[in-house]
Each structure stands twice: as C-alpha cells, then as structure tokens.
Design a protein around this motif. Structure first.
Motif, mmCIF file in Angstrom:
data_model
loop_
_atom_site.group_PDB
_atom_site.id
_atom_site.type_symbol
_atom_site.label_atom_id
_atom_site.label_comp_id
_atom_site.label_asym_id
_atom_site.label_seq_id
_atom_site.Cartn_x
_atom_site.Cartn_y
_atom_site.Cartn_z
ATOM 1 N N THR A 163 -70.550 -117.917 80.699
ATOM 2 C CA THR A 163 -71.426 -116.750 80.728
ATOM 3 C C THR A 163 -72.448 -116.800 79.604
ATOM 4 O OG1 THR A 163 -69.599 -115.455 81.662
ATOM 5 C CG2 THR A 163 -71.453 -114.218 80.803
ATOM 6 N N GLY A 164 -72.091 -117.466 78.490
ATOM 7 C CA GLY A 164 -73.007 -117.616 77.374
ATOM 8 C C GLY A 164 -72.926 -118.996 76.751
ATOM 9 N N ASP A 165 -71.729 -119.607 76.870
ATOM 10 C CA ASP A 165 -71.503 -120.968 76.354
ATOM 11 C C ASP A 165 -70.074 -121.429 76.598
ATOM 12 O OD1 ASP A 165 -69.831 -119.739 74.413
ATOM 13 O OD2 ASP A 165 -71.431 -119.676 72.915
ATOM 14 N N SER A 166 -69.311 -120.697 77.430
ATOM 15 C CA SER A 166 -67.848 -120.851 77.464
ATOM 16 C C SER A 166 -67.326 -122.113 78.131
ATOM 17 C CB SER A 166 -67.207 -119.625 78.138
ATOM 18 O OG SER A 166 -67.541 -118.467 77.439
ATOM 19 N N ASP A 211 -73.021 -115.250 84.764
ATOM 20 C CA ASP A 211 -71.843 -116.076 85.074
ATOM 21 C C ASP A 211 -72.219 -117.337 85.853
ATOM 22 O OD1 ASP A 211 -70.148 -114.251 83.908
ATOM 23 O OD2 ASP A 211 -69.481 -113.345 85.788
ATOM 24 N N HIS A 212 -71.712 -118.472 85.408
ATOM 25 C CA HIS A 212 -71.836 -119.748 86.117
ATOM 26 C C HIS A 212 -70.465 -120.400 86.191
ATOM 27 C CE1 HIS A 212 -75.863 -119.098 84.474
ATOM 28 N NE2 HIS A 212 -76.357 -120.125 85.132
ATOM 29 N N LEU A 213 -70.229 -121.136 87.260
ATOM 30 C CA LEU A 213 -69.079 -122.046 87.289
ATOM 31 C C LEU A 213 -69.574 -123.442 86.946
ATOM 32 C CD1 LEU A 213 -66.906 -121.005 90.368
ATOM 33 C CD2 LEU A 213 -66.327 -120.848 87.958
ATOM 34 N N GLY A 214 -68.705 -124.213 86.285
ATOM 35 C CA GLY A 214 -69.107 -125.558 85.893
ATOM 36 C C GLY A 214 -67.924 -126.465 85.681
ATOM 37 N N LEU A 225 -77.266 -121.725 73.111
ATOM 38 C CA LEU A 225 -76.741 -122.054 74.439
ATOM 39 C C LEU A 225 -76.903 -120.888 75.415
ATOM 40 C CD1 LEU A 225 -73.456 -124.003 73.541
ATOM 41 C CD2 LEU A 225 -75.666 -124.949 74.211
ATOM 42 N N ASP A 226 -77.051 -119.657 74.880
ATOM 43 C CA ASP A 226 -77.294 -118.500 75.746
ATOM 44 C C ASP A 226 -78.539 -118.686 76.608
ATOM 45 O OD1 ASP A 226 -75.157 -117.274 74.505
ATOM 46 O OD2 ASP A 226 -76.371 -115.983 73.215
#
Length: 333
Positions: free
Chosen positions: A16-19, A52-55, A275-276
């Motif tokens: 979501t921000g760098d997780s 939110d992203h999936l990676g 990274l945000d």
C-alpha cells in the motif's frame, strides 16, 4: 525470510505504501509492486483501495517475471484490474538497456546529520550508478520541490488512514469481526475494537476518523488528494525524459523488532518515504539487493512509467546481473 532462505521460491504480498518493497529490501530478496490493477486484488482484505497493490517477492528478477506472467490479467471479480497486456515478461527480460535513461532525486539523498549508516547506503548507491553506466545507461540527478517531498508521508497517512477507516467500518463486533461484549451496540463495538486491534491499527483508525470528519475533509483529505496529484504529475513530467527513477530502497538497514514503529517522529528522512510515489501513481516499482551495510542487506529501487512493467523488470534484471547480489542471503552449504 522464507523466500530468502529458499524454503519457498516466491511469495505473494500486498503493498500500500512500500509493504512488499521495503521488507524485501531489508531481507535481501527482490520485491515487485506492479502497475496498479496488473494483478487482481480479489480475496485481499482491503486496506486503502486507491493505493493497494498485489505483488511478488522472489530470490531474483527472473523468478519474479515468471510469477508475474502467471498472475497478471483482468478478473471479473475486481473492477480495478487491468486487461492482460499480452506481454511475456521473460521474453524481454534480457533486452539490452543501452541508451536507457534513469534519474534520482537530489533532495532525498541529503545526509545533513552525517549519519554513518546512511552514508554507507549512499556510497553503495553511487557504485550502483557506476554499474548502470557500464551497462550503457545514463543516470542523471533531478530536483523535486522539497515541500512536495516532505508532504509524501503526511499525504500517505491522510489518504490511507481515511480509506482504511471507511473500508473497515463493518468491523463492529456485531455482524462482522470478533464478537464484542456489552449490553448495548455501542458497548459491543467499543469492546470488539479495543480488544481486536493492535495499537498501530487503532492509531490509524483514529487518524482516519479525524481526517474524514466534515470539518477536516477539505483541509486534510481533499488537500492530500491534491498533493498526491501534484506528485504524480511531477513524476509523469520526468517520465517524458526518463525511463525510470532509481533510488536506494531505504536509508538504513532492517530495524530491530523493538525499534520498529509507524509513530510520527521528529526524525524525518525523505529517503525513507519515496516508495510511496509508486503507490500514488500506480507505477511499477521493484527493489533488488545491492549489497550489505553492517552485515545486513541493502537494496536499490527502480520505478517506471505506469503499464511499463516489462521495461522495469528488464532494467532490474540487467542491473541484477552486474551487481552480484542475486540470491545473496541463502547460500548452498
């Protein structure tokens, strides 16, 4: 840790921000956050829907591209998912990068306090730039308004906390979530949320509720959206001249468990929050190991134009080849 040790070849995570990218950087593995919507989020418990992203986390860029080939594409159950771009990321991963241009942000590499750990991170980054140039790439210094950079973290907190407060409003302890105790609905909700959430999550809900209050929406939530747009516009302006942004992934090594916190602090490092930008603009962004500081892994990050996932993976793969840090944590005994 499981990826670094070779227990599993890859892992799927959310960012979501760098997780994905920051834990990967601290753990000595590759962490990739693709373009927003490149992977369906169906089944993911929402935090901040616009961020939110999936990676993917893996031991090297090649494995990352292999996983991406399988998991990318449109999903009818996620209206924000993108159509498959139809590209085979492995087919272009070894393309020449000669003539490609990248930039770094001057203001984020300042070390006014002469922090020795940060200085070693910056020294490592300078060596990475030299390797980029040996590959035939051009790496230039660019400036971004420091006020805009200083706004990264508060903008992220305002937007993400507001969105998670809205997304998780159903966690009442009555019809959803851990059942609370009490004689009235208010007592049940208060009990469930007091017992059911950690200090970190409660703090974010409080911030989000404050940001969303009618009297604060214009000043905090809507202004955060405006700042986000200014940052994304500045990045897209730079992306007209450059293929990617390259930066140290973090300004430090992994913190000890009892030192890790998301509390607001007087100590503010621009390098810790860049990274945000990848989440604000939905840009594909990858962290790859670049060496060690004090016997702990450090990393560099490459962020590219939206929907140019194949190019970002290509740049990262060619750089990984010359950095000598591929699969560096787990070694055959």
């Amino acid at each position: 840790a499981a990826v670094a040790l070779g227990i599993v070849p890859f892992a799927i995570g959310s960012d979501t921000g760098d997780s994905i990218r920051k834990p990967a950087a601290y753990g000595g593995v590759v962490g990739y956050k693709p373009t927003y919507g490149r992977i369906s989020r169906y089944g993911l418990f929402a935090f901040a829907s616009s961020l939110d992203h999936l990676g993917v986390m893996a031991r090297n860029v090649y494995d990352t591209a292999m996983v991406m080939n399988v998991v990318k594409g449109h999903d009818d159950k996620d209206m924000t998912s993108l159509p498959d771009d139809g590209k085979d990321y492995l087919a272009t991963i070894n393309n020449s990068v000669k003539g490609r241009k990248m930039f770094y942000i001057k203001e984020a590499l300042e070390n006014k306090d002469n922090d020795p750990e940060l200085e070693m991170v910056i020294d490592n980054f300078k060596k990475v730039i030299q390797e980029c140039e040996r590959l035939g790439m051009e790496v230039c210094e660019e400036s971004i308004d420091k006020d805009l950079l200083l706004a990264l973290y508060p903008t992220y907190m305002s937007i993400s906390c507001a969105e998670v407060t809205s997304n998780d409003a159903n966690l009442t302890g009555i019809h959803f979530g851990v059942r609370g105790e009490g004689k009235t609905p208010d007592e049940i909700i208060k009990d469930a949320r007091t017992k059911g959430f950690s200090e970190l999550i409660k703090r974010r809900f409080v911030i989000g509720s404050y940001v969303l209050q009618k009297e604060n929406q214009e000043k905090l939530f809507l202004n955060a959206g405006r700042v986000r747009r200014m940052i994304v516009d500045r990045m897209n302006e730079l992306f007209k001249d450059y293929d990617a942004l390259i930066m140290p992934s973090t300004p430090d090594i992994a913190p000890l468990f009892n030192e890790a916190s998301d509390k607001l602090s007087d100590e503010y490092l621009l390098l810790g929050n860049h990274l945000d930008i990848g989440n604000f603009g939905g840009f594909p962004s990858i962290s790859i190991p670049s060496g060690f500081v004090n016997n702990m892994p450090i990393s560099v990050n490459i962020t590219g134009r939206a929907k140019e996932d194949s190019l970002v993976l290509n740049l990262a793969n060619k750089l990984e080849e010359v950095l000598g840090c591929k699969g560096m944590v787990a070694k055959d005994e």
